[in-house]
Design a protein around this motif. Sequence first.
Motif, PDB file in Angstrom:
ATOM      1  N   VAL A 241       0.476  -0.941  -0.186  1.00 34.85           N
ATOM      2  CA  VAL A 241      -0.011   0.177   0.503  1.00 34.85           C
ATOM      3  C   VAL A 241       0.581   1.054   0.027  1.00 34.85           C
ATOM      4  N   THR A 242       0.305   1.972  -0.244  1.00 37.78           N
ATOM      5  CA  THR A 242       0.714   3.944  -0.058  1.00 37.78           C
ATOM      6  C   THR A 242       0.272   4.902   1.049  1.00 37.78           C
ATOM      7  N   VAL A 243       0.596   4.969   1.791  1.00 36.44           N
ATOM      8  CA  VAL A 243       0.240   5.505   2.569  1.00 36.44           C
ATOM      9  C   VAL A 243       0.459   7.550   2.775  1.00 36.44           C
ATOM     10  N   GLN A 244       0.026   8.117   2.864  1.00 39.87           N
ATOM     11  CA  GLN A 244      -0.435   9.120   2.073  1.00 39.87           C
ATOM     12  C   GLN A 244      -0.020   9.807   3.581  1.00 39.87           C
ATOM     13  N   THR A 245       1.081  10.431   3.972  1.00 39.03           N
ATOM     14  CA  THR A 245       1.754  11.037   5.049  1.00 39.03           C
ATOM     15  C   THR A 245       1.562  13.356   5.019  1.00 39.03           C
ATOM     16  N   PRO A 246       1.529  13.461   6.090  1.00 41.66           N
ATOM     17  CA  PRO A 246       1.035  15.121   6.102  1.00 41.66           C
ATOM     18  C   PRO A 246       2.613  15.528   5.324  1.00 41.66           C
ATOM     19  N   LEU A 247       3.594  15.014   5.139  1.00 41.23           N
ATOM     20  CA  LEU A 247       4.819  15.566   4.028  1.00 41.23           C
ATOM     21  C   LEU A 247       5.422  14.984   2.333  1.00 41.23           C
ATOM     22  N   GLY A 248       3.880  13.917   2.724  1.00 41.17           N
ATOM     23  CA  GLY A 248       4.394  13.374   1.400  1.00 41.17           C
ATOM     24  C   GLY A 248       3.323  11.751   1.328  1.00 41.17           C
ATOM     25  N   LEU A 249       4.288  10.975   0.608  1.00 43.91           N
ATOM     26  CA  LEU A 249       4.211   9.537   0.341  1.00 43.91           C
ATOM     27  C   LEU A 249       4.719   8.570   0.705  1.00 43.91           C
ATOM     28  N   LYS A 250       4.405   6.941   1.112  1.00 46.06           N
ATOM     29  CA  LYS A 250       5.389   6.176   1.793  1.00 46.06           C
ATOM     30  C   LYS A 250       4.716   5.123   1.652  1.00 46.06           C
ATOM     31  N   PRO A 251       5.684   4.464   0.253  1.00 39.40           N
ATOM     32  CA  PRO A 251       4.758   2.837   0.230  1.00 39.40           C
ATOM     33  C   PRO A 251       5.333   1.976   1.597  1.00 39.40           C
ATOM     34  N   THR A 252       4.310   0.904   1.783  1.00 40.30           N
ATOM     35  CA  THR A 252       5.006   0.516   2.575  1.00 40.30           C
ATOM     36  C   THR A 252       3.586  -1.319   2.416  1.00 40.30           C
ATOM     37  N   THR A 253       4.015  -1.797   3.477  1.00 39.04           N
ATOM     38  CA  THR A 253       2.712  -3.246   3.382  1.00 39.04           C
ATOM     39  C   THR A 253       2.023  -3.366   4.867  1.00 39.04           C
ATOM     40  N   THR A 254       0.405  -3.701   4.734  1.00 37.35           N
ATOM     41  CA  THR A 254      -0.417  -4.028   5.062  1.00 37.35           C
ATOM     42  C   THR A 254      -1.000  -5.578   5.416  1.00 37.35           C
ATOM     43  N   LEU A 255      -1.623  -5.728   6.266  1.00 35.99           N
ATOM     44  CA  LEU A 255      -2.009  -7.402   6.187  1.00 35.99           C
ATOM     45  C   LEU A 255      -3.513  -7.511   4.999  1.00 35.99           C
ATOM     46  N   ALA A 256      -2.967  -8.490   4.658  1.00 37.05           N
ATOM     47  CA  ALA A 256      -3.937  -9.138   3.483  1.00 37.05           C
ATOM     48  C   ALA A 256      -5.234 -10.082   4.192  1.00 37.05           C
ATOM     49  N   ASP A 257      -4.738 -10.532   5.026  1.00 34.17           N
ATOM     50  CA  ASP A 257      -4.852 -11.808   5.391  1.00 34.17           C
ATOM     51  C   ASP A 257      -6.352 -11.380   6.392  1.00 34.17           C
ATOM     52  N   HIS A 258      -7.738 -12.237   6.241  1.00 30.90           N
ATOM     53  CA  HIS A 258      -8.129 -12.073   6.777  1.00 30.90           C
ATOM     54  C   HIS A 258      -8.596 -12.431   8.389  1.00 30.90           C
ATOM     55  N   VAL A 259      -8.888 -12.353   9.712  1.00 34.33           N
ATOM     56  CA  VAL A 259      -8.196 -12.873  10.683  1.00 34.33           C
ATOM     57  C   VAL A 259      -9.624 -13.019  11.435  1.00 34.33           C
ATOM     58  N   VAL A 260     -10.009 -14.385  11.882  1.00 37.12           N
ATOM     59  CA  VAL A 260     -10.785 -14.614  13.048  1.00 37.12           C
ATOM     60  C   VAL A 260     -10.545 -15.349  14.081  1.00 37.12           C
ATOM     61  N   LEU A 261     -10.694 -14.878  15.421  1.00 37.88           N
ATOM     62  CA  LEU A 261      -9.867 -14.759  16.499  1.00 37.88           C
ATOM     63  C   LEU A 261     -11.143 -15.642  17.579  1.00 37.88           C
ATOM     64  N   CYS A 262     -10.835 -16.917  18.158  1.00 33.45           N
ATOM     65  CA  CYS A 262     -11.529 -17.810  18.782  1.00 33.45           C
ATOM     66  C   CYS A 262     -11.525 -18.285  19.924  1.00 33.45           C
ATOM     67  N   SER A 263     -11.758 -18.467  21.282  1.00 31.23           N
ATOM     68  CA  SER A 263     -11.118 -18.144  22.108  1.00 31.23           C
ATOM     69  C   SER A 263     -11.938 -19.565  23.256  1.00 31.23           C
ATOM     70  N   ILE A 264     -11.180 -20.562  24.098  1.00 34.96           N
ATOM     71  CA  ILE A 264     -12.717 -20.947  24.709  1.00 34.96           C
ATOM     72  C   ILE A 264     -12.668 -20.863  25.412  1.00 34.96           C
ATOM     73  N   LEU A 265     -13.686 -20.306  26.395  1.00 40.72           N
ATOM     74  CA  LEU A 265     -14.105 -19.889  27.438  1.00 40.72           C
ATOM     75  C   LEU A 265     -13.724 -20.454  28.592  1.00 40.72           C
ATOM     76  N   ARG A 266     -13.846 -20.507  30.304  1.00 37.01           N
ATOM     77  CA  ARG A 266     -13.540 -19.095  29.999  1.00 37.01           C
ATOM     78  C   ARG A 266     -11.733 -18.846  30.629  1.00 37.01           C
ATOM     79  N   ALA A 267     -11.172 -19.566  30.310  1.00 35.08           N
ATOM     80  CA  ALA A 267      -9.360 -19.554  30.629  1.00 35.08           C
ATOM     81  C   ALA A 267      -8.981 -19.279  29.473  1.00 35.08           C
ATOM     82  N   GLY A 268      -9.583 -18.986  28.492  1.00 33.60           N
ATOM     83  CA  GLY A 268      -9.058 -18.431  26.528  1.00 33.60           C
ATOM     84  C   GLY A 268      -9.069 -16.147  26.628  1.00 33.60           C
ATOM     85  N   LEU A 269     -10.118 -15.427  28.065  1.00 32.58           N
ATOM     86  CA  LEU A 269     -10.272 -13.910  27.355  1.00 32.58           C
ATOM     87  C   LEU A 269      -9.393 -13.393  27.655  1.00 32.58           C
TER      88      LEU A 269
END
Length: 217
Positions: free
Chosen positions: A56-84
């Motif tokens: 991705v390219t991010v617009q900063t107050p002073l210019g543009l910065k190419p970088t990367t961002t997370l592409a994967d979709h994540v699901v967090l699933c916990s086993i109650l209650r100890a996982g909280l």
Amino acid sequence: MHIHYISEQNSILNHFLAQIRDISIQKDSMRFRKNIERIGEIMAYELSKTLEYKPVTVQTPLGLKPTTTLADHVVLCSILRAGLALHQGFMNFFDEAENGFVSAYRHHYNQDDAFEILVEYQAAPSFQDKNLILIDPMLATGQSIVAVLNQLHLEQKPKEIHIAVVIAAPEGIAYLEEHLPKECHLWVAALDERLNEKNYIIPGLGDAGDLAYGSKL
């Protein structure tokens, strides 16, 4: 199964692991929860290195910065209650993740050491083609994790399955390797010696749910 032992290299993780085990420190339930949360953050960071990113390219107050961002979709699933508390640590880093919760517990049907795993409550989003991260602090026999995944994984196929545990016993790891697909990832903060005759982890730390949230009936 791909197994990742995070504490093999010295880091601040081992400091937090020592504190959650220490009987003189773990009596402070707020501190115990916070340390579990911190461990979750460290594990989330290490796990994040294996996910996919997009440019991705991010617009900063002073210019543009190419970088990367997370592409994967994540699901967090916990086993109650100890996982909280561990779930909160992962959620601090994967702040755009969807979240699910499942209850699983040992049912001692003969009032002795024999038990079966009962999975009763489930509230989870779709994880079709997403990265499912199943969170549970203690991996003892491994039966709870397998039972929960069997319950969740009936009709939907995640892109990848990651299992995150704080403390694991060798017997539990062997059970997962026998019953789960080889492409699963297991993330272990600390590997302990064995299970005792009641299937509790030795040396372990006690009951993570009770230490975090108080004793139960």
